[in-house]
Write an enzyme that holds these catalytic residues in place. Sequence first.
Site, PDB file in Angstrom:
ATOM      1  N   SER A  66       0.789  -1.229   0.000  1.00  0.00           N
ATOM      2  CA  SER A  66       0.000   0.000   0.000  1.00  0.00           C
ATOM      3  C   SER A  66       0.823   1.282   0.000  1.00  0.00           C
ATOM      4  CB  SER A  66      -0.957   0.018   1.201  1.00  0.00           C
ATOM      5  OG  SER A  66      -2.080  -0.798   0.948  1.00  0.00           O
ATOM      6  N   LYS A  69       0.075   3.698  -2.707  1.00  0.00           N
ATOM      7  CA  LYS A  69      -0.945   4.745  -2.620  1.00  0.00           C
ATOM      8  C   LYS A  69      -0.358   6.148  -2.495  1.00  0.00           C
ATOM      9  CE  LYS A  69      -4.636   1.851  -0.603  1.00  0.00           C
ATOM     10  NZ  LYS A  69      -3.982   0.537  -0.454  1.00  0.00           N
ATOM     11  N   SER A 130      -5.776   3.222   4.685  1.00  0.00           N
ATOM     12  CA  SER A 130      -5.249   2.479   3.539  1.00  0.00           C
ATOM     13  C   SER A 130      -6.327   1.689   2.813  1.00  0.00           C
ATOM     14  CB  SER A 130      -4.122   1.536   3.993  1.00  0.00           C
ATOM     15  OG  SER A 130      -3.317   1.153   2.909  1.00  0.00           O
ATOM     16  N   LYS A 255       3.045   6.396   5.048  1.00  0.00           N
ATOM     17  CA  LYS A 255       2.226   5.329   4.480  1.00  0.00           C
ATOM     18  C   LYS A 255       2.766   3.947   4.848  1.00  0.00           C
ATOM     19  CE  LYS A 255      -1.383   4.104   2.530  1.00  0.00           C
ATOM     20  NZ  LYS A 255      -1.355   3.069   3.581  1.00  0.00           N
TER      21      LYS A 255
END
EC number: 3.4.16.4
Length: 445
Positions: A66, A69, A130, A255
């Site tokens: 993730s 992202k 997320s 993140k």
Amino acid sequence: MKHKLTKGMSFLLIAIVMVTTIIGQPLSAKAAETLELQAESAILVDSETGKILFSKNPDIALPPASMTKMMTEYLVHDAIENGEIEWGTTTQISNYAYSISADSSFSGIGLTQDKPYTVEELYNAMAVFSDNGTTIALAELIAGSEGDFVKMMNDKAKEMGLPDYKFVNSTGLPNSSLGENVPKGTSPSDTNLLSAKSAAILAYNLVNDYPESLDISSQIESEFEGYTVENLNWMLPHEATYLQQFHYEGVDGLKTGHTDLAGYCFTGTAQVDNNRLISVVMKTESEAARFEQTAKLLNYGFNNFDQKELFAKGYQLEDKSTLPVAKGKEDTVQIATNDSFEVPVKGDQAENYSIEYHLDKDKLNKDGELTAPIKKDEKIGTAELVFNGEVNYGYISDESSKNTVDLVAQDAIEKDNWFMLTLGAIGDFFTGLFSTIVDTVKGWF
């Protein structure tokens, strides 16, 4: 009734984390010096200068999960800045985004069809929890389809100068889990790839181009669809007792990522005083480990490096403080740097830095002279900061590097009048003629 959604909150996890070291405390000097990380790949970068403070296998391309992202986040900010969408723009959820959201194996929030969602709502769910379905919805809103959005992701990666990357979807999920919704132009066997260095460059651009992204990534909780969702970044100041040991003062992003293929990874950023660092750890062994290893990196950076002005604006090399001038009212012109050199310096290594000049050859004649007229502050080359120590990790990219500044003229030099130029030309002619005669006579003997 509101519910608390968290991931991996089990008694086993509590038992594990309770015996871990209190990672928010500074490391000893010896530990910081060796910095043995339990991560496949890692990097630590100063966000002001782009200087790499530490790296371990930074160029290995690995699945980022993730952390993918971050590119989706960047392109959302881009679209808002370009006036294509606004935070209040609404969109509805496609069958594809809904199917991902409804699949419990993806641990999503859960979306409702035939209901408008704002960009702000979708972005918050993506950045804080997320969520995958909201990420796909944003990609489809911006580009029309996830396949076209993937093209935008790869184009932006090229523009940023990411050295190692491959984007095949907007979420970081393996394409093999997307069924018939594999983005156009990719295959079911594809997966996203980033090196730690590429992830750091991406984070560097996101933090510096859109610092408002940190206002969202630093939220501990966010409201969505009647739920209070908690940020998966445990280094933020969570209220839960078993997470408080992971809190690291100054962390406000960025993140997390996890898939079976990627393991546990994290791109973090923290600001202490006026110093911001960006860290990346990839393929750590557990959810807790990615934050433990990040803390080691941050401790190493904050405990061992100080931002120092090594050379002030207007600095001159002693033996190169002037350049000769042709056809001017002055024979020379002073040159100096038009900005200071400030970089993170480890210990007493300031003495290992020096400056090298790189003059613009197009501004010099065949005799190495500048030709008048010359304007004050006219750029005549660059000054480069050079490190002569044993370990030099360099900078994450040429674009981010702050190791060069302009070299400029300190005064304006007017062009000499025609009479003096004519006398000079005549003098040069006879000087050349005399030299030729002397050389010819010498040749007779």
